[in-house]
Design a protein around this motif. Structure first.
Motif, PDB file in Angstrom:
ATOM      1  N   ARG A  52     -10.327  -7.004 -37.470  1.00  0.00           N
ATOM      2  CA  ARG A  52     -10.183  -7.223 -36.019  1.00  0.00           C
ATOM      3  C   ARG A  52      -8.849  -6.707 -35.515  1.00  0.00           C
ATOM      4  O   ARG A  52      -8.774  -6.053 -34.478  1.00  0.00           O
ATOM      5  CB  ARG A  52     -10.335  -8.713 -35.714  1.00  0.00           C
ATOM      6  CG  ARG A  52     -10.089  -9.065 -34.269  1.00  0.00           C
ATOM      7  CD  ARG A  52     -11.269  -8.660 -33.400  1.00  0.00           C
ATOM      8  NE  ARG A  52     -11.230  -9.478 -32.207  1.00  0.00           N
ATOM      9  CZ  ARG A  52     -11.269  -8.972 -30.982  1.00  0.00           C
ATOM     10  NH1 ARG A  52     -11.377  -7.672 -30.793  1.00  0.00           N
ATOM     11  NH2 ARG A  52     -11.229  -9.764 -29.952  1.00  0.00           N
ATOM     12  N   ALA A  55      -8.769  -2.933 -35.301  1.00  0.00           N
ATOM     13  CA  ALA A  55      -9.459  -2.445 -34.103  1.00  0.00           C
ATOM     14  C   ALA A  55      -8.563  -2.604 -32.867  1.00  0.00           C
ATOM     15  O   ALA A  55      -8.462  -1.686 -32.043  1.00  0.00           O
ATOM     16  CB  ALA A  55     -10.778  -3.196 -33.908  1.00  0.00           C
ATOM     17  N   LEU A  56      -7.908  -3.753 -32.749  1.00  0.00           N
ATOM     18  CA  LEU A  56      -6.997  -3.976 -31.623  1.00  0.00           C
ATOM     19  C   LEU A  56      -5.820  -3.001 -31.676  1.00  0.00           C
ATOM     20  O   LEU A  56      -5.407  -2.452 -30.641  1.00  0.00           O
ATOM     21  CB  LEU A  56      -6.483  -5.418 -31.625  1.00  0.00           C
ATOM     22  CG  LEU A  56      -7.508  -6.499 -31.312  1.00  0.00           C
ATOM     23  CD1 LEU A  56      -6.947  -7.879 -31.643  1.00  0.00           C
ATOM     24  CD2 LEU A  56      -7.951  -6.416 -29.864  1.00  0.00           C
ATOM     25  N   ASN A  57      -5.280  -2.789 -32.858  1.00  0.00           N
ATOM     26  CA  ASN A  57      -4.158  -1.869 -33.041  1.00  0.00           C
ATOM     27  C   ASN A  57      -4.578  -0.440 -32.656  1.00  0.00           C
ATOM     28  O   ASN A  57      -3.804   0.296 -32.043  1.00  0.00           O
ATOM     29  CB  ASN A  57      -3.675  -1.933 -34.493  1.00  0.00           C
ATOM     30  CG  ASN A  57      -2.236  -1.536 -34.671  1.00  0.00           C
ATOM     31  OD1 ASN A  57      -1.442  -1.495 -33.738  1.00  0.00           O
ATOM     32  ND2 ASN A  57      -1.865  -1.265 -35.912  1.00  0.00           N
ATOM     33  N   GLY A  58      -5.798  -0.077 -32.997  1.00  0.00           N
ATOM     34  CA  GLY A  58      -6.315   1.236 -32.620  1.00  0.00           C
ATOM     35  C   GLY A  58      -6.520   1.358 -31.123  1.00  0.00           C
ATOM     36  O   GLY A  58      -6.136   2.356 -30.506  1.00  0.00           O
ATOM     37  N   ASP A  59      -7.090   0.321 -30.524  1.00  0.00           N
ATOM     38  CA  ASP A  59      -7.369   0.340 -29.084  1.00  0.00           C
ATOM     39  C   ASP A  59      -6.096   0.379 -28.250  1.00  0.00           C
ATOM     40  O   ASP A  59      -6.024   1.082 -27.244  1.00  0.00           O
ATOM     41  CB  ASP A  59      -8.180  -0.892 -28.670  1.00  0.00           C
ATOM     42  CG  ASP A  59      -9.606  -0.861 -29.173  1.00  0.00           C
ATOM     43  OD1 ASP A  59     -10.077   0.209 -29.621  1.00  0.00           O
ATOM     44  OD2 ASP A  59     -10.260  -1.933 -29.121  1.00  0.00           O
ATOM     45  N   PHE A  60      -5.089  -0.407 -28.645  1.00  0.00           N
ATOM     46  CA  PHE A  60      -3.912  -0.576 -27.795  1.00  0.00           C
ATOM     47  C   PHE A  60      -2.697   0.226 -28.225  1.00  0.00           C
ATOM     48  O   PHE A  60      -1.812   0.477 -27.410  1.00  0.00           O
ATOM     49  CB  PHE A  60      -3.542  -2.064 -27.701  1.00  0.00           C
ATOM     50  CG  PHE A  60      -4.554  -2.860 -26.941  1.00  0.00           C
ATOM     51  CD1 PHE A  60      -4.546  -2.881 -25.558  1.00  0.00           C
ATOM     52  CD2 PHE A  60      -5.545  -3.566 -27.600  1.00  0.00           C
ATOM     53  CE1 PHE A  60      -5.498  -3.594 -24.848  1.00  0.00           C
ATOM     54  CE2 PHE A  60      -6.491  -4.287 -26.905  1.00  0.00           C
ATOM     55  CZ  PHE A  60      -6.467  -4.299 -25.517  1.00  0.00           C
ATOM     56  N   ARG A  61      -2.629   0.622 -29.502  1.00  0.00           N
ATOM     57  CA  ARG A  61      -1.437   1.337 -29.976  1.00  0.00           C
ATOM     58  C   ARG A  61      -1.796   2.662 -30.633  1.00  0.00           C
ATOM     59  O   ARG A  61      -0.920   3.342 -31.148  1.00  0.00           O
ATOM     60  CB  ARG A  61      -0.653   0.461 -30.955  1.00  0.00           C
ATOM     61  CG  ARG A  61      -0.125  -0.820 -30.310  1.00  0.00           C
ATOM     62  CD  ARG A  61       0.594  -1.727 -31.310  1.00  0.00           C
ATOM     63  NE  ARG A  61       1.786  -1.106 -31.807  1.00  0.00           N
ATOM     64  CZ  ARG A  61       2.168  -1.132 -33.096  1.00  0.00           C
ATOM     65  NH1 ARG A  61       1.439  -1.755 -34.004  1.00  0.00           N
ATOM     66  NH2 ARG A  61       3.276  -0.543 -33.483  1.00  0.00           N
ATOM     67  N   GLN A  62      -3.087   3.004 -30.642  1.00  0.00           N
ATOM     68  CA  GLN A  62      -3.566   4.236 -31.249  1.00  0.00           C
ATOM     69  C   GLN A  62      -3.147   4.338 -32.713  1.00  0.00           C
ATOM     70  O   GLN A  62      -2.874   5.416 -33.236  1.00  0.00           O
ATOM     71  CB  GLN A  62      -3.087   5.479 -30.467  1.00  0.00           C
ATOM     72  CG  GLN A  62      -3.735   5.635 -29.097  1.00  0.00           C
ATOM     73  CD  GLN A  62      -3.309   4.573 -28.101  1.00  0.00           C
ATOM     74  OE1 GLN A  62      -2.129   4.396 -27.853  1.00  0.00           O
ATOM     75  NE2 GLN A  62      -4.268   3.857 -27.534  1.00  0.00           N
ATOM     76  N   ASP A  64      -4.830   3.223 -36.142  1.00  0.00           N
ATOM     77  CA  ASP A  64      -6.057   2.692 -36.731  1.00  0.00           C
ATOM     78  C   ASP A  64      -5.810   2.094 -38.102  1.00  0.00           C
ATOM     79  O   ASP A  64      -6.313   2.585 -39.119  1.00  0.00           O
ATOM     80  CB  ASP A  64      -7.129   3.787 -36.793  1.00  0.00           C
ATOM     81  CG  ASP A  64      -7.618   4.180 -35.419  1.00  0.00           C
ATOM     82  OD1 ASP A  64      -7.765   3.285 -34.571  1.00  0.00           O
ATOM     83  OD2 ASP A  64      -7.835   5.376 -35.185  1.00  0.00           O
ATOM     84  N   TRP A  72       0.798  -8.957 -26.369  1.00  0.00           N
ATOM     85  CA  TRP A  72       0.529  -8.374 -25.062  1.00  0.00           C
ATOM     86  C   TRP A  72       1.155  -9.256 -23.998  1.00  0.00           C
ATOM     87  O   TRP A  72       0.570 -10.274 -23.598  1.00  0.00           O
ATOM     88  CB  TRP A  72      -0.977  -8.276 -24.805  1.00  0.00           C
ATOM     89  CG  TRP A  72      -1.697  -7.376 -25.748  1.00  0.00           C
ATOM     90  CD1 TRP A  72      -1.920  -6.044 -25.611  1.00  0.00           C
ATOM     91  CD2 TRP A  72      -2.310  -7.754 -26.992  1.00  0.00           C
ATOM     92  NE1 TRP A  72      -2.610  -5.572 -26.690  1.00  0.00           N
ATOM     93  CE2 TRP A  72      -2.864  -6.601 -27.558  1.00  0.00           C
ATOM     94  CE3 TRP A  72      -2.428  -8.966 -27.685  1.00  0.00           C
ATOM     95  CZ2 TRP A  72      -3.539  -6.604 -28.764  1.00  0.00           C
ATOM     96  CZ3 TRP A  72      -3.084  -8.969 -28.891  1.00  0.00           C
ATOM     97  CH2 TRP A  72      -3.639  -7.792 -29.420  1.00  0.00           C
TER      98      TRP A  72
END
Length: 167
Positions: A52, A55-62, A64, A72
């Motif tokens: 999880r 996924a958040l790190n990928g979504d918000f900080r690019q 993966d 946040w």
């Protein structure tokens, strides 16, 4: 007294670990150290797993990949000048507290770090929560002067909570 932190556990290991109590204690410790009232603020903590948080790190900080903690802030609270403390937020009321923002923390990464660093897991998680709350309040560690300020605060806050210097 109402909890300062709304804790959501997507991974049951966090509930058994006592994340809600640790998160509330860490957040209250940060506010006390900064002479901010406990009443009038709120924040949310998500206890999740590595998948999880990756996924958040990928979504918000690019990025993966999993990380230990993400934050946040509800608004930009950074200091105007490098090495300077950010201005403290204004508290809301007990019925309408000011939201500081959200934090996510990952089980596998946190436990692996604690083991590798030979630290009690509760102490390591408390440090990461203090770190996350400071981010919500506008502290960062991008520049060396800011990192020194933030780390110094962390050490003082953790000492007040009975946690050894993590550095």
């Amino acid at each position: 007294m109402e909890p300062l932190v709304e804790t959501v556990t997507e991974d049951d290991r966090w509930a058994a670990f006592g994340l809600a109590g640790l998160a509330d204690r860490a957040a209250a410790g940060v506010l006390a150290a900064l002479d901010l009232p406990r009443v009038g603020f709120t924040l949310a903590v998500l206890g999740c797993d590595d998948a999880r948080i990756a996924a958040l790190n990928g979504d918000f900080r690019q990025k993966d990949k999993p990380t230990n903690v993400l934050s946040w802030p509800s608004e930009e609270r950074g200091a105007e000048f490098v090495g300077e403390a950010p201005a403290p937020p204004e508290p809301g009321t007990p019925d309408d507290p000011e939201s500081l923002g959200d934090i996510a923390i990952a089980w596998e990464t946190c436990m692996a770090e604690a083991l590798a660093q030979q630290k009690p897991a509760e102490d390591h998680v408390t440090h990461l929560l203090v770190h996350g709350v400071l981010h919500l309040l506008g502290y960062d560690h991008v520049e060396d002067e800011d990192a020194a300020l933030m780390e110094g605060l962390e050490v003082r806050i953790l000492a007040r909570l009975g946690v050894s210097d993590p550095y």
